[in-house]
Design an enzyme around this catalytic site. Structure first.
Site, mmCIF file in Angstrom:
data_model
loop_
_atom_site.group_PDB
_atom_site.id
_atom_site.type_symbol
_atom_site.label_atom_id
_atom_site.label_comp_id
_atom_site.label_asym_id
_atom_site.label_seq_id
_atom_site.Cartn_x
_atom_site.Cartn_y
_atom_site.Cartn_z
ATOM 1 N N ARG A 116 0.804 -1.227 0.000
ATOM 2 C CA ARG A 116 0.000 0.000 0.000
ATOM 3 C C ARG A 116 0.837 1.278 0.000
ATOM 4 O O ARG A 116 1.924 1.307 0.580
ATOM 5 C CB ARG A 116 -0.905 0.016 1.239
ATOM 6 N N HIS A 141 -0.906 -2.530 -4.526
ATOM 7 C CA HIS A 141 -0.382 -3.442 -5.552
ATOM 8 C C HIS A 141 -0.420 -2.861 -6.971
ATOM 9 O O HIS A 141 -0.797 -3.544 -7.929
ATOM 10 C CB HIS A 141 -1.164 -4.768 -5.524
ATOM 11 N N HIS A 215 2.749 -12.665 -5.768
ATOM 12 C CA HIS A 215 1.621 -12.772 -4.849
ATOM 13 C C HIS A 215 0.988 -14.167 -4.876
ATOM 14 O O HIS A 215 -0.241 -14.314 -4.879
ATOM 15 C CB HIS A 215 0.583 -11.704 -5.215
ATOM 16 N N ASP A 286 -1.706 -9.644 8.415
ATOM 17 C CA ASP A 286 -1.596 -8.928 7.145
ATOM 18 C C ASP A 286 -0.614 -7.788 7.382
ATOM 19 O O ASP A 286 -0.969 -6.620 7.336
ATOM 20 C CB ASP A 286 -2.979 -8.419 6.702
ATOM 21 N N GLU A 351 5.141 -12.409 0.715
ATOM 22 C CA GLU A 351 5.598 -11.534 -0.365
ATOM 23 C C GLU A 351 6.862 -10.806 0.064
ATOM 24 O O GLU A 351 6.817 -9.926 0.916
ATOM 25 C CB GLU A 351 4.509 -10.501 -0.681
#
Ligand code: BGC
Length: 386
Positions: A116, A141, A215, A286, A351
Site C-alpha cells: 500500500r 499493488h 503474490h 496482514d 511476499e
C-alpha cells in the site's frame, strides 16, 4: 539452499594421447541431458483479441510450475509431499477467464509497487504524484490496472541449470499515476534443486519508485479445502510494522511477547484468534515483517511447513522485509481450480518486498529508482520435505 548449484553432470576422464610417453589426465564436466523443460501453449485471448500463453516448466523431480504472460501469474505449482505424492500448492483458476473476471492477485507479478501507498500519493523532489486509489483511499499493488493485469512479452529459456520464462514490458510514463517510463524485466526460473527463482530488473527515464514482488497464495497441503492454520511459519524478523486500520504502517514494533513472533517456527493458527488490536486491524495476519538481517544479499527469508504433507518451503531473498497475509479476505465466494470455493484462510501469501508506504516514510529503506540506476532484486522459493 545450496551455495553452489551442482550440475547434473558426470565427470569424464579424458586421456590425451598426443605424446605416447606422457598421458595427461583432464577432467571435464560432460553435461548430462537434464529433464528440465519449458514449453508453451495457448491460454486464451485478452478482451482485445491478443493471444495469451501458458508456459510449463518441469524439472527432474517432477516439479511443475505453470505461468502465464497475463499478469506474470503462477497458475499452478506441483510439488511432492514427503511420500512423493504430487500436489498443486498454489491457489488460482483453471482458465484465463477466471483471472480476467476477478482475482485477489492469485499468483501474480505485482508492480509497480507491491503493497500500500497511503492516500494514493507521494512526492519526489517536491512534485506530488497522484496514484489510482483502489483500496479505499489507499493505493494497493500497483493500482486499478497494475502489473498483474497486463499482458507481458514473454520468452522461455533453458540453460544448464534452469528452465524459465522472461517477462518484459515498458510501463509507460504516468501509468496508474507513476512517473517515468519503467522498463521491467522479470525472470522466473526452476532448477533441479526444486528452487523457483524470481529475478526482477527495472530501469527508468525519470525518478520514480518501484517495489516488485509475487503474490502466490500457498497451501502446502495441496488441498485448498483445508485452511493454512496448521502450517508452521518461521520468519527471521525481530520486528514487524504495526499498522492503522487502513493497513498503513505506523511504527516498527518488537515481535517479542506478541502473536507476531515467528522467530522460531510456530503454528499460524496458534495465536491468530487472540484479542490484539493489530490482529484486528489486519483481520488476522496482514503485516510486514522486517528482517533482522538488513543486508541486501540473498539471505534466509523464512520457511513454511505443513506437518500433514511434510512439505516445506524455504525462502531466500535480497529484500529487507516480507508481507505475510493469512488469506483473511478469502470468503468462499471465489471458485478456484477444480471447482473449489476458496474459504477463509485457505491460502496465504509470503511476499518478499520493501516496506509498505516507503515513498511517504523517509525513514524506511528507499524504493526510489533514478535514471541510470538499475533496480535488481532476487527471491528464491525452495520446495522440499521433512
Ligand atoms: C495484502 C492484503 C490484500 C491482499 C489482496 C495482500 O498482499 O497484504 O491486505 O487484501 O494482498 O489480495
Amino acid at each position: 539452499m545450496k551455495k553452489t548449484i551442482l550440475l547434473a553432470a558426470t565427470s569424464l576422464i579424458i586421456w590425451s594421447c598426443s605424446t605416447p610417453k606422457k598421458q595427461e589426465e583432464k577432467t571435464v564436466e560432460a553435461p548430462v541431458e537434464s529433464g528440465l523443460t519449458v514449453s508453451s501453449s495457448d491460454f486464451g485471448q485478452m478482451p482485445d483479441g491478443s493471444a495469451v500463453s501458458l508456459f510449463t516448466m518441469k524439472n527432474d523431480n517432477g516439479v511443475i510450475v505453470k505461468v502465464t504472460n497475463y499478469g506474470g501469474i503462477i497458475t499452478s505449482l506441483i510439488a511432492p509431499d514427503k511420500d512423493g505424492n504430487m500436489g498443486d500448492i498454489v491457489l488460482g483458476y483453471d482458465s484465463l477467464s477466471g483471472y480476467l473476471k476477478s482475482s485477489p492477485y492469485f499468483g501474480a507479478l505485482i508492480g509497480r509497487y507491491g503493497n500500500r501507498i497511503a492516500d494514493a500519493k507521494f512526492s519526489l523532489d517536491g512534485e506530488e504524484y497522484q496514484l489510482q486509489a483502489n483500496d479505499g483511499k489507499n493505493h494497493l499493488h500497483g493500482g486499478v490496472k497494475g502489473f498483474d493485469k497486463v499482458l507481458w512479452d514473454a520468452s522461455s529459456f533453458k540453460n544448464e541449470t534452469s528452465a524459465g520464462v522472461v517477462f518484459s514490458r515498458v510501463s509507460p510514463d504516468g501509468e496508474e499515476g507513476y512517473p517515468g517510463n519503467l522498463t521491467a524485466e522479470v525472470t522466473y526460473a526452476l532448477n533441479n534443486d526444486n528452487e523457483l527463482t524470481f529475478e526482477y530488473k527495472a530501469t527508468t527515464d525519470k525518478k520514480t519508485v518501484v517495489n516488485l514482488t509475487n503474490h502466490a497464495y500457498f497451501n502446502l497441503t495441496g488441498d485448498p479445502s483445508q485452511t493454512i492454520l496448521d502450517h508452521e511459519l518461521e520468519l527471521p524478523a525481530n520486528t514487524f510494522l504495526s499498522i492503522d486500520n487502513t493497513l498503513i504502517p505506523t511504527a516498527q514494533t518488537a515481535v517479542e511477547g506478541t502473536p507476531f513472533d515467528f522467530t522460531s517456527a510456530t503454528l499460524i493458527g496458534a495465536r491468530i484468534g487472540e484479542e490484539n488490536e493489530q490482529l484486528a486491524f489486519g483481520k488476522g495476519y496482514d503485516h510486514c515483517w522486517v528482517y533482522t538481517d538488513s543486508s541486501d544479499s540473498l539471505k534466509f527469508g523464512g520457511s513454511l511447513y505443513d506437518p500433514s504433507s511434510g512439505r516445506l518451503m524455504n525462502i531466500y531473498t535480497m529484500e529487507p522485509a516480507i508481507q505475510f497475509y493469512s488469506g483473511n479476505f478469502l470468503d468462499g465466494k471465489l471458485t478456484g481450480k477444480g471447482g473449489i470455493n476458496y474459504q477463509f484462510r485457505t491460502g496465504l501469501c509470503l511476499e518478499t518486498q520493501h516496506y509498505p508506504d516507503s515513498p511517504n516514510q523517509p525513514e524506511f529503506p528507499s524504493t526510489v529508482l533514478e535514471p541510470g540506476q538499475e533496480y535488481y532484486t532476487k527471491s528464491v522459493y525452495e520446495f522440499t520435505t521433512k
